[in-house]
Design an enzyme around this catalytic site. Sequence first.
Site, PDB file in Angstrom:
ATOM      1  N   GLU A 138      25.510 -29.096 -36.022  1.00 20.13           N
ATOM      2  CA  GLU A 138      25.080 -29.562 -34.700  1.00 20.13           C
ATOM      3  C   GLU A 138      23.562 -29.640 -34.550  1.00 20.13           C
ATOM      4  O   GLU A 138      22.842 -28.663 -34.770  1.00 20.13           O
ATOM      5  CB  GLU A 138      25.640 -28.651 -33.601  1.00 20.13           C
ATOM      6  CG  GLU A 138      25.284 -29.117 -32.194  1.00 20.13           C
ATOM      7  CD  GLU A 138      26.068 -28.416 -31.097  1.00 20.13           C
ATOM      8  OE1 GLU A 138      25.744 -28.601 -29.921  1.00 20.13           O
ATOM      9  OE2 GLU A 138      27.015 -27.661 -31.426  1.00 20.13           O
ATOM     10  N   LYS A 187      31.421 -30.340 -28.759  1.00 26.21           N
ATOM     11  CA  LYS A 187      32.294 -29.580 -27.865  1.00 26.21           C
ATOM     12  C   LYS A 187      33.684 -30.187 -27.942  1.00 26.21           C
ATOM     13  O   LYS A 187      33.870 -31.376 -27.668  1.00 26.21           O
ATOM     14  CB  LYS A 187      31.751 -29.639 -26.435  1.00 26.21           C
ATOM     15  CG  LYS A 187      32.425 -28.722 -25.442  1.00 26.21           C
ATOM     16  CD  LYS A 187      32.307 -27.265 -25.819  1.00 26.21           C
ATOM     17  CE  LYS A 187      30.891 -26.758 -25.832  1.00 26.21           C
ATOM     18  NZ  LYS A 187      30.837 -25.303 -26.148  1.00 26.21           N
TER      19      LYS A 187
END
Length: 397
Positions: free
Chosen positions: A208, A224
């Site tokens: 990420e 997410k």
Amino acid sequence: MTRNGPDGVEALPRMAVDLPAAPAGCRDRLVERARLEWRVGDGGDPTTLVEDFLAAHGVDLRDLARPARHDPDGVCGAALHLSAAAGAYAAGGPTGAPTPAPALPDLVVVVHGHADRPAPPAAARPAGWWLGDWRDSWTPGDHAAAVTAVRAAIGRGDVYQVNLVGHAAAAYTGDPLPALARLAALPGARYGGALSGLGWALGCASPETLIAVEDGRLVTRPIKGTRPATEAGRRELLASAKERAEHVMIVDLERNDLARVARTGSVRVDELFAVRRWCDLWQAESTVSAAPADGLGLAALLRAVCPGGSVTGAPKLAALAQIADLEPVGRGAGMGALGWVGPGRVDLGLTIRTAAADAERLHLWAGGGITWGSDPAAEVAEAAAKAAPIRALLATA
């Protein structure tokens, strides 16, 4: 606060550098020139310390909108780690419970220059690696109860979403650096690599992007939403209204974070809810970008985006208060920032899928975002699934 000047580090033997996000063409010629380590108890603003220390050592990032050139013969840049506690401290929020690994600094800046010739191959390390059983800082029941408490806070209107993170530790014998360095080989480890200091080390397999500067734009890629990496899991993730709502909420938070330091009207969502694979998991990722405001420096950028919205929740400061109340131990090296900064380059990952070592134990953090639609048992299982590949690789001799 600890500063090791060039006289201290030049005496160390040189070896190839495998730092997360370091320039690929420079890795075999990087040599440490200066180092800054800081802990929350030292006081002061860690983001300003970063910017000032870098400028003093030839890496001026006080105006990210100004074009800069990489010097292949001068200072290359710096490895940078900023813990979640340091990010919360800089943002004016609670820093959470005490860290289970106090040997790890909350801020590390290691400036590197270029050597005249490539580093020699790393020397063979002694065998004898052993990793004991993992001991979690909370039981599955405690974790589930914390999920229920977050849902109650959402019901009261205190927050919209909170990311809850658990911690585990295991005793070890031998050299932890080879085990931590192996994390970089995990599939999807965009920020794979290791960073170490006196009495501590951390290894990262994060996919990420917390914040990067790419083609003159600020870029963040929040992740997410998680499912097993099967065809059924992919279909389920794409069809989940709960996961999509959770994801969009964090995308909106990241848009607001970037808007604080961006040129007016330049924030945009370049990609929304793209499903990508990390190890045995599907995860949903978006890309948000913006043009930096004139005169934007690294310190202001770090204050705007740290700690990352995908590992805090929304609103960010209210979520930090929930985290401080519910998590039994601090996040240590987890859920912070790790990567590389240099002339014309900022590339920092979020330290999910990250493990750290002190003199006695390995530490690992994993969790997930909680919304009103969260099922406590499913959230406990998701955190375990995220930690499993890390645990398995660290145990390998």
